[in-house]
Design a protein around this motif. Structure first.
Motif, mmCIF file in Angstrom:
data_model
loop_
_atom_site.group_PDB
_atom_site.id
_atom_site.type_symbol
_atom_site.label_atom_id
_atom_site.label_comp_id
_atom_site.label_asym_id
_atom_site.label_seq_id
_atom_site.Cartn_x
_atom_site.Cartn_y
_atom_site.Cartn_z
ATOM 1 N N LYS A 48 9.375 38.624 23.752
ATOM 2 C CA LYS A 48 9.982 38.150 22.514
ATOM 3 C C LYS A 48 8.896 37.491 21.671
ATOM 4 C CE LYS A 48 13.511 35.045 20.636
ATOM 5 N NZ LYS A 48 14.488 33.981 20.933
ATOM 6 N N ASN A 49 8.787 37.904 20.433
ATOM 7 C CA ASN A 49 7.830 37.293 19.500
ATOM 8 C C ASN A 49 6.420 37.230 20.087
ATOM 9 O OD1 ASN A 49 10.032 36.963 17.840
ATOM 10 N ND2 ASN A 49 10.377 34.835 18.455
ATOM 11 N N LYS A 50 5.816 36.053 20.057
ATOM 12 C CA LYS A 50 4.414 35.893 20.482
ATOM 13 C C LYS A 50 4.316 35.378 21.913
ATOM 14 C CE LYS A 50 2.721 35.007 15.799
ATOM 15 N NZ LYS A 50 1.993 34.063 14.920
ATOM 16 N N SER A 82 9.690 31.462 21.663
ATOM 17 C CA SER A 82 9.177 32.778 22.075
ATOM 18 C C SER A 82 9.452 33.068 23.547
ATOM 19 C CB SER A 82 7.665 32.860 21.834
ATOM 20 O OG SER A 82 7.372 32.783 20.470
ATOM 21 N N PHE A 83 9.647 32.016 24.332
ATOM 22 C CA PHE A 83 9.841 32.192 25.771
ATOM 23 C C PHE A 83 11.302 32.012 26.199
ATOM 24 C CE2 PHE A 83 5.370 31.177 25.337
ATOM 25 C CZ PHE A 83 4.764 32.024 26.252
ATOM 26 N N SER A 84 12.225 32.035 25.238
ATOM 27 C CA SER A 84 13.635 31.812 25.588
ATOM 28 C C SER A 84 14.163 32.906 26.521
ATOM 29 C CB SER A 84 14.496 31.728 24.326
ATOM 30 O OG SER A 84 14.394 32.928 23.572
ATOM 31 N N GLU A 85 13.757 34.164 26.300
ATOM 32 C CA GLU A 85 14.190 35.254 27.180
ATOM 33 C C GLU A 85 13.554 35.125 28.563
ATOM 34 O OE1 GLU A 85 16.520 37.532 26.604
ATOM 35 O OE2 GLU A 85 16.868 36.501 24.695
ATOM 36 N N PHE A 86 12.359 34.603 28.578
ATOM 37 C CA PHE A 86 11.657 34.380 29.847
ATOM 38 C C PHE A 86 12.394 33.319 30.668
ATOM 39 C CE2 PHE A 86 8.204 31.827 31.971
ATOM 40 C CZ PHE A 86 7.911 32.746 32.967
ATOM 41 N N ARG A 87 12.781 32.231 30.016
ATOM 42 C CA ARG A 87 13.503 31.161 30.718
ATOM 43 C C ARG A 87 14.856 31.665 31.226
ATOM 44 N NH1 ARG A 87 11.272 28.355 26.277
ATOM 45 N NH2 ARG A 87 13.255 28.371 25.144
ATOM 46 N N ILE A 97 19.865 23.000 32.107
ATOM 47 C CA ILE A 97 19.090 24.040 31.422
ATOM 48 C C ILE A 97 20.021 25.046 30.757
ATOM 49 C CG2 ILE A 97 17.453 25.929 31.768
ATOM 50 C CD1 ILE A 97 16.377 24.290 34.200
ATOM 51 N N ILE A 98 21.049 25.485 31.494
ATOM 52 C CA ILE A 98 21.974 26.496 30.973
ATOM 53 C C ILE A 98 22.725 25.975 29.745
ATOM 54 C CG2 ILE A 98 24.089 27.789 31.511
ATOM 55 C CD1 ILE A 98 23.005 27.892 34.440
ATOM 56 N N ASN A 99 23.026 24.697 29.737
ATOM 57 C CA ASN A 99 23.778 24.114 28.616
ATOM 58 C C ASN A 99 22.903 23.698 27.437
ATOM 59 O OD1 ASN A 99 26.274 24.379 29.922
ATOM 60 N ND2 ASN A 99 25.988 22.455 31.042
ATOM 61 N N SER A 100 21.585 23.820 27.614
ATOM 62 C CA SER A 100 20.681 23.441 26.519
ATOM 63 C C SER A 100 20.470 24.627 25.584
ATOM 64 C CB SER A 100 19.334 22.991 27.086
ATOM 65 O OG SER A 100 18.667 24.100 27.668
ATOM 66 N N PRO A 101 20.013 24.380 24.352
ATOM 67 C CA PRO A 101 19.731 25.492 23.436
ATOM 68 C C PRO A 101 18.601 26.367 23.995
ATOM 69 C CG PRO A 101 19.756 23.384 22.288
ATOM 70 C CD PRO A 101 19.784 23.073 23.742
ATOM 71 N N THR A 130 16.325 25.617 27.454
ATOM 72 C CA THR A 130 15.144 24.749 27.419
ATOM 73 C C THR A 130 15.011 23.944 28.715
ATOM 74 O OG1 THR A 130 15.330 24.537 25.031
ATOM 75 C CG2 THR A 130 13.996 22.888 26.173
ATOM 76 N N PHE A 131 13.773 23.898 29.245
ATOM 77 C CA PHE A 131 13.476 23.086 30.426
ATOM 78 C C PHE A 131 13.000 21.715 29.950
ATOM 79 C CE2 PHE A 131 13.818 27.046 32.407
ATOM 80 C CZ PHE A 131 13.690 26.955 33.788
#
Length: 715
Positions: free
Chosen positions: A593-595, A629-634, A698-702, A705-706
């Motif tokens: 995703k993105n950069k 950019s790392f939201s899909e990774f998380r 983590i699941i409930n965060s936007p 996010t860790f």
């Protein structure tokens, strides 16, 4: 009396005895062995060191290692004493002399102990004959012409032992050393200005030899292209260094490499005459190549495989070039003591060395250039040993816990971006120590057959562990060769010329394994389906598509790897020049995703490489914790893995690089409502953070996010 008072009493007795019989001890007949037995050993015993291993510790963990001194060409082959910590790591060396030598003024013993300490990357070391006690700063590069006073940070006469007793006890008593006294002393006294570590110096030597050798090969072998010159330069240097290390470790005859650059060496009279008549004589390289072939018969490693390497045999290299490189590897010109220079230190130098490449200009001039991917990543970062050890302990260590050697033999450990092999060396070392300690403890008829008479693993057992358990891939062919070299050197540790001769004569088996089926060259992230829609295969040599199942069929028949470890590249995907490669990665990886950075693809790829319940441990940038950019990774990590630990690291983990890193540990299993253990590295140790990070948070965060930073203790 407490231990300090007992030590004071014992050292007082030693001083009184030495004073009483001073003249007889100063006599030349009173030798070094007697000095060690009568004074040096009791001195350090009084400080709490188990000098004679009376506690019966295994070879791996004994306090003090004693070496038999072998003098060759003005140099000794090993330090008299190596003092070690509870983990078996060296702390300082001690060189013993007999009292009729004036240590304060003698150049040779000072140079020798500094050479040992510097080569082993230890902060300090000692020369003593009991009458005199000299402490040297081993961070200063030793030069054979240095006066004995250079880098000496403290000198004590035996007459001053009692007045200096508090210093001696606080600095060198075992109980204080185990609590960091040497580190504190070194930090307080060592002048960092002008110091040069052995890995940085060895890198400079490698760079110098590479340019010198490449220039000569380019001039005298004009049909070779850039890739071929890079290959033969790397191979020639690796072979020379391997054999030179083998000499200092008493595996090869000392000075045999030097004989290759001796006019009296057994080559034809015509060749000798030719080499004397012209500066382009090639007889030294022919001597050297003959030695390489002998090494192939003995070691059987890919390093000397001339069925694969068709170029080296026909190289033309001037005598002066070969002689210069080899002479710089010997005492007294060489500051390197290869008997104590660890594989990890070599790897640190090689990691930087591999970041550059040889380019030959149209006029056959040599240019050494930084690789584009290295330049864009901001350099090459060699992972410090304490990080490697921690990752190995928390992955490999967890996997082998409670298992038998037979069960462990089926475990497969891989680094998919192995570089110079630091993580694979760490894993291999961990397995070697585990097996050696277990076999010595069991002491059964079966395990005795797997140990040598001095309690070390047999050559065949070390080879078995290496071939069964250790695997790696790297896109850089030279990195693959360095990883093989490093693992083979680790496999050779503890061997002697006698043990090798025994194996050749009794078992008719060459010493080292070939690692071609374990360590492979290829692009870990791009499968061979890359070419399904491509007509032009011209870039294949650069892209190197790699199918894991085809390359490691036995691993994937059994479900995949048990463990993935390493330090993947920190390169933004938009810094990849090849558009087709970028498009492939963005299409085939869920975390794209993105950069996004390449390390996220390595983490994702590892999920596919692991068998169920397999373990993952890698260090990389912490940029993934909250960046969009790392939201899909998380999301991928939460949905497809069980993260069992995150470790926050300081910004100075890598020298000359202000990058904030983190260690991620996960197992391949999907478990929600789980908690992640949090650790931070502070004050030179790993400390558990008081709170855990919940999956629910983590699941409930936007964007998954860790919130790691929220849990860092405020001091």
């Amino acid at each position: 009396m407490n231990s300090k008072e007992i030590a004071h009493k014992k050292i007082l007795e030693l001083v009184e005895r030495f004073t009483l019989h001073f003249d007889s001890y100063k006599n030349s007949d009173y030798n070094e062995t007697l000095t060690r037995r009568d004074f040096i050993d009791p001195f350090f015993k009084s400080l709490g060191w188990d000098v004679d291993n009376e506690n019966g510790a295994s070879e791996t963990y004994r306090d003090v290692i004693h070496e038999d001194k072998i003098k060759i060409g003005g140099a000794t082959k090993a330090p008299d004493y190596a003092f070690r910590n509870q983990q078996g790591n060296k702390l300082f060396f001690l060189e013993a002399k007999k009292p009729n030598i004036t240590i304060k003024e003698s150049i040779q013993p000072a140079y020798q102990v500094r050479r040992y300490g510097w080569s082993a990357k230890l902060p300090i070391s000692i020369v003593t004959d009991f009458e005199e006690f000299s402490i040297y700063d081993c961070t200063v590069k030793p030069i054979h012409t240095d006066k004995s006073s250079i880098a000496r940070i403290k000198y004590i006469s035996f007459k001053d032992y009692l007045s200096e007793f508090d210093f001696i006890w606080e600095t060198f008593a075992k109980e204080n050393v185990q609590n960091g006294s040497l580190d504190k002393y070194a930090k307080a006294t060592i002048n960092k200005k002008g110091t040069s570590t052995v890995d940085k110096e060895f890198l400079q030597s490698l760079d110098s030899w590479r340019k010198y050798l490449a220039s000569n090969i380019a001039v005298n072998n004009k049909k070779l292209n850039d890739e071929e010159i890079n290959f033969v330069v790397q191979q020639t240097l690796d072979r020379i260094i391997f054999l030179r290390i083998a000499e200092d470790r008493n595996i090869e005859t000392y000075g045999k490499l030097n004989e290759c650059v001796n006019e009296k060496q057994s080559v034809s009279e015509n060749e000798i005459a030719s080499s004397q008549r012209t500066r382009n004589g090639n007889s030294f390289y022919k001597n050297l190549f003959k030695y390489f072939n002998e090494a192939d018969e003995k070691y059987n490693s890919g390093l000397f495989d001339f069925k694969k390497d068709k170029i080296s045999e026909h190289l033309k290299i001037e005598n002066k070039t070969i002689k210069t490189i080899i002479s710089e590897l010997y005492y007294p010109k060489s500051p390197y003591e290869f008997s104590v220079l660890s594989v990890e230190i070599l790897g640190s130098a090689y990691e930087q060395f591999l970041g550059k490449v040889i380019r030959i200009t149209p006029s056959h001039q040599v240019k050494i250039e930084e690789k584009p991917e290295v330049r864009k990543a901001g350099g090459v970062y060699y992972t410090p040993k304490y990080i490697v050890d921690y990752i190995v302990k928390n992955t490999v260590g967890k996997l082998i816990e409670g298992k038998t050697p037979k069960e462990i033999s089926s475990l497969k450990i891989v680094d998919p971006a192995c570089g110079s092999g630091s993580f694979l060396i760490g894993a291999y070392q961990y397995l070697l120590i585990w097996h050696k300690d277990l076999y010595n403890k069991l002491n059964s008829k079966e395990t005795k057959n797997l140990l040598t008479t001095d309690g070390n693993l047999t050559t065949s057992e070390k080879k078995r562990i290496l071939l069964n358990n250790i695997f790696g891939v790297d896109i850089d062919a030279n990195a693959v060769e360095v990883t093989k070299l490093s693992l083979l050197l680790k496999c050779l540790e503890g061997e002697t010329s006698a043990s090798i001769a025994h194996q050749l004569s009794i078992f008719h088996e060459r010493v080292l394994p070939t690692l071609d089926n374990n360590i492979k060259d290829g692009n870990s992230l791009i499968d061979t389906d890359f070419y399904n829609s491509q007509l032009d295969f011209g870039d294949e040599k650069k892209i190197k598509p790699f199918n894991w199942e085809n390359n490691f069929p036995d691993v994937f028949v059994n479900g995949g790897f048990d463990c993935v470890i390493g330090n993947p590249p920190y390169v933004n995907i938009f810094n990849i020049e090849n558009v087709l490669v970028r498009e492939y990665l963005m299409k085939f990886y869920k975390s794209a995703k993105n950069k996004v950075d390449l390390y996220s693809f390595f983490v994702e790829k590892s999920i596919k490489l692991l068998k169920n319940d397999g373990l993952f441990g890698q260090i990389f940038s912490n940029s993934w914790l909250s960046t969009d950019s790392f939201s899909e990774f998380r999301k991928l990590l939460i949905n497809e893995t069980k993260i069992y630990k995150l470790v926050k690291l300081p910004t100075n983990v890598f020298q000359d690089a202000a990058v904030t890193t983190i260690i991620l540990f996960y197992s391949k299993q999907q478990i929600l409502n789980n908690e992640i253990g949090l650790v931070e590295y502070v004050e030179d140790k790993f400390s558990k953070i008081d709170h855990n990070l919940s999956y629910a948070r983590i699941i409930n965060s936007p964007n998954y996010t860790f919130g790691f930073s929220k849990y860092i203790r405020v001091k």
